[in-house]
Design a protein around this motif. Sequence first.
Motif, mmCIF file in Angstrom:
data_model
loop_
_atom_site.group_PDB
_atom_site.id
_atom_site.type_symbol
_atom_site.label_atom_id
_atom_site.label_comp_id
_atom_site.label_asym_id
_atom_site.label_seq_id
_atom_site.Cartn_x
_atom_site.Cartn_y
_atom_site.Cartn_z
ATOM 1 N N TRP A 5 0.832 -1.212 0.000
ATOM 2 C CA TRP A 5 0.000 0.000 0.000
ATOM 3 C C TRP A 5 0.863 1.256 0.000
ATOM 4 O O TRP A 5 0.547 2.238 -0.685
ATOM 5 N N ALA A 6 1.961 1.249 0.760
ATOM 6 C CA ALA A 6 2.839 2.421 0.787
ATOM 7 C C ALA A 6 3.438 2.689 -0.590
ATOM 8 O O ALA A 6 3.563 3.838 -1.027
ATOM 9 N N VAL A 7 3.817 1.609 -1.276
ATOM 10 C CA VAL A 7 4.325 1.759 -2.648
ATOM 11 C C VAL A 7 3.227 2.303 -3.544
ATOM 12 O O VAL A 7 3.455 3.216 -4.365
ATOM 13 N N ARG A 8 2.039 1.772 -3.420
ATOM 14 C CA ARG A 8 0.910 2.196 -4.256
ATOM 15 C C ARG A 8 0.615 3.684 -4.092
ATOM 16 O O ARG A 8 0.275 4.377 -5.042
ATOM 17 N N PHE A 9 0.777 4.181 -2.849
ATOM 18 C CA PHE A 9 0.497 5.586 -2.568
ATOM 19 C C PHE A 9 1.716 6.486 -2.757
ATOM 20 O O PHE A 9 1.651 7.678 -2.525
ATOM 21 N N GLU A 30 4.670 -8.726 -6.888
ATOM 22 C CA GLU A 30 3.475 -7.882 -6.938
ATOM 23 C C GLU A 30 3.775 -6.476 -6.418
ATOM 24 O O GLU A 30 3.198 -5.489 -6.879
ATOM 25 N N THR A 31 4.683 -6.374 -5.440
ATOM 26 C CA THR A 31 5.073 -5.061 -4.934
ATOM 27 C C THR A 31 5.719 -4.238 -6.031
ATOM 28 O O THR A 31 5.433 -3.049 -6.200
ATOM 29 N N LEU A 32 6.594 -4.872 -6.792
ATOM 30 C CA LEU A 32 7.242 -4.175 -7.905
ATOM 31 C C LEU A 32 6.227 -3.816 -8.981
ATOM 32 O O LEU A 32 6.295 -2.743 -9.592
ATOM 33 N N ALA A 33 5.281 -4.706 -9.211
ATOM 34 C CA ALA A 33 4.237 -4.408 -10.191
ATOM 35 C C ALA A 33 3.423 -3.197 -9.749
ATOM 36 O O ALA A 33 3.007 -2.374 -10.572
ATOM 37 N N THR A 34 3.206 -3.073 -8.448
ATOM 38 C CA THR A 34 2.488 -1.922 -7.920
ATOM 39 C C THR A 34 3.260 -0.638 -8.187
ATOM 40 O O THR A 34 2.681 0.395 -8.520
ATOM 41 N N ALA A 35 4.581 -0.706 -8.047
ATOM 42 C CA ALA A 35 5.411 0.472 -8.341
ATOM 43 C C ALA A 35 5.270 0.870 -9.803
ATOM 44 O O ALA A 35 5.163 2.054 -10.140
ATOM 45 N N ARG A 36 5.264 -0.117 -10.696
ATOM 46 C CA ARG A 36 5.085 0.181 -12.119
ATOM 47 C C ARG A 36 3.716 0.809 -12.367
ATOM 48 O O ARG A 36 3.578 1.764 -13.140
ATOM 49 N N GLU A 37 2.707 0.266 -11.697
ATOM 50 C CA GLU A 37 1.362 0.804 -11.857
ATOM 51 C C GLU A 37 1.296 2.250 -11.372
ATOM 52 O O GLU A 37 0.681 3.105 -12.012
ATOM 53 N N LEU A 43 3.722 4.381 -11.315
ATOM 54 C CA LEU A 43 4.417 5.211 -12.295
ATOM 55 C C LEU A 43 3.504 5.529 -13.474
ATOM 56 O O LEU A 43 3.459 6.664 -13.957
ATOM 57 N N GLY A 44 2.751 4.528 -13.924
ATOM 58 C CA GLY A 44 1.860 4.753 -15.048
ATOM 59 C C GLY A 44 0.753 5.748 -14.729
ATOM 60 O O GLY A 44 0.338 6.535 -15.585
ATOM 61 N N CYS A 45 0.295 5.713 -13.483
ATOM 62 C CA CYS A 45 -0.793 6.617 -13.081
ATOM 63 C C CYS A 45 -0.289 8.009 -12.723
ATOM 64 O O CYS A 45 -1.042 8.979 -12.814
ATOM 65 N N HIS A 46 0.990 8.087 -12.304
ATOM 66 C CA HIS A 46 1.524 9.367 -11.831
ATOM 67 C C HIS A 46 2.898 9.622 -12.444
ATOM 68 O O HIS A 46 3.919 9.631 -11.740
ATOM 69 N N PRO A 47 2.970 9.843 -13.761
ATOM 70 C CA PRO A 47 4.277 10.039 -14.395
ATOM 71 C C PRO A 47 5.028 11.256 -13.859
ATOM 72 O O PRO A 47 6.258 11.310 -13.941
ATOM 73 N N GLU A 48 4.292 12.204 -13.287
ATOM 74 C CA GLU A 48 4.948 13.396 -12.737
ATOM 75 C C GLU A 48 5.786 13.062 -11.498
ATOM 76 O O GLU A 48 6.612 13.861 -11.059
ATOM 77 N N ARG A 49 5.560 11.879 -10.942
ATOM 78 C CA ARG A 49 6.320 11.441 -9.767
ATOM 79 C C ARG A 49 7.368 10.397 -10.133
ATOM 80 O O ARG A 49 7.788 9.595 -9.315
ATOM 81 N N ARG A 50 7.840 10.458 -11.369
ATOM 82 C CA ARG A 50 8.716 9.413 -11.881
ATOM 83 C C ARG A 50 9.961 9.202 -11.026
ATOM 84 O O ARG A 50 10.294 8.070 -10.673
ATOM 85 N N ARG A 51 10.645 10.283 -10.691
ATOM 86 C CA ARG A 51 11.903 10.131 -9.961
ATOM 87 C C ARG A 51 11.661 9.530 -8.576
ATOM 88 O O ARG A 51 12.439 8.694 -8.112
ATOM 89 N N LYS A 52 10.587 9.948 -7.934
ATOM 90 C CA LYS A 52 10.260 9.386 -6.627
ATOM 91 C C LYS A 52 9.944 7.902 -6.746
ATOM 92 O O LYS A 52 10.399 7.085 -5.934
ATOM 93 N N THR A 53 9.179 7.540 -7.767
ATOM 94 C CA THR A 53 8.827 6.139 -7.959
ATOM 95 C C THR A 53 10.056 5.303 -8.284
ATOM 96 O O THR A 53 10.185 4.158 -7.836
ATOM 97 N N GLU A 54 10.981 5.861 -9.055
ATOM 98 C CA GLU A 54 12.218 5.141 -9.355
ATOM 99 C C GLU A 54 13.019 4.887 -8.080
ATOM 100 O O GLU A 54 13.599 3.809 -7.897
#
Length: 215
Positions: A145-149, A168-175, A177-188
Amino acid sequence: MDVADQLVRSADDGDVNGVSRWLGQGAVVDAPDGDGRTALDRAAQKGHADVVRRLVEAGADLEQQAGEYRESTPLCLAASRGHTAVVGVLLDAGSRTGAQGRLGYVPLVLAATTGDEGHPETVALLLDRGVDINAVMKHRTALDWAVRFGQEEMVHRLLGRGAVPSAETLATAREHLGCHPERRRKTERIALALLSVDIAPATGREPGTEAGNLA
């Protein structure tokens, strides 16, 4: 206003003397007020640890329905608001820490993910008391959930306490990123943190494949 309403109002106000007075005058500890809320419900939501302790001593039901829609429990209300002292009182009294309430809330997940970065002190207390860091709520752990948010600080805290990421945790991170591309660096950065520890269960993919998809 009857005695039950007076008890709940005193609890909501954090008035432990008033709570004791109304209990002494015959108020039933778990009697609801006109809105269907009990004294423990209100006190846990507001973070009044002394009132919660007094109500527990008077025999309040630790697992009663709580919240505006009766969807929660006192522990979940306190955890979701970061009322660490109340959480401690309830744990001392024997509150369960697994899925609970009508919606199957998990206190650790709520503490970790409510608000911008969760409630670190409450999370630490729950984990110090032996709560399962990989407990699942709606098919996801607190880490998931923390990754998702996109809660970077909480992700690091949970990993530091032994949370185990999965494919699945990594898949959540990818998801995310797809929903919030403006947060790319944070998601990376979150993805790199996940990849710095062992992933379980084995996915059959090289870790670099997951990282590449997030880079």
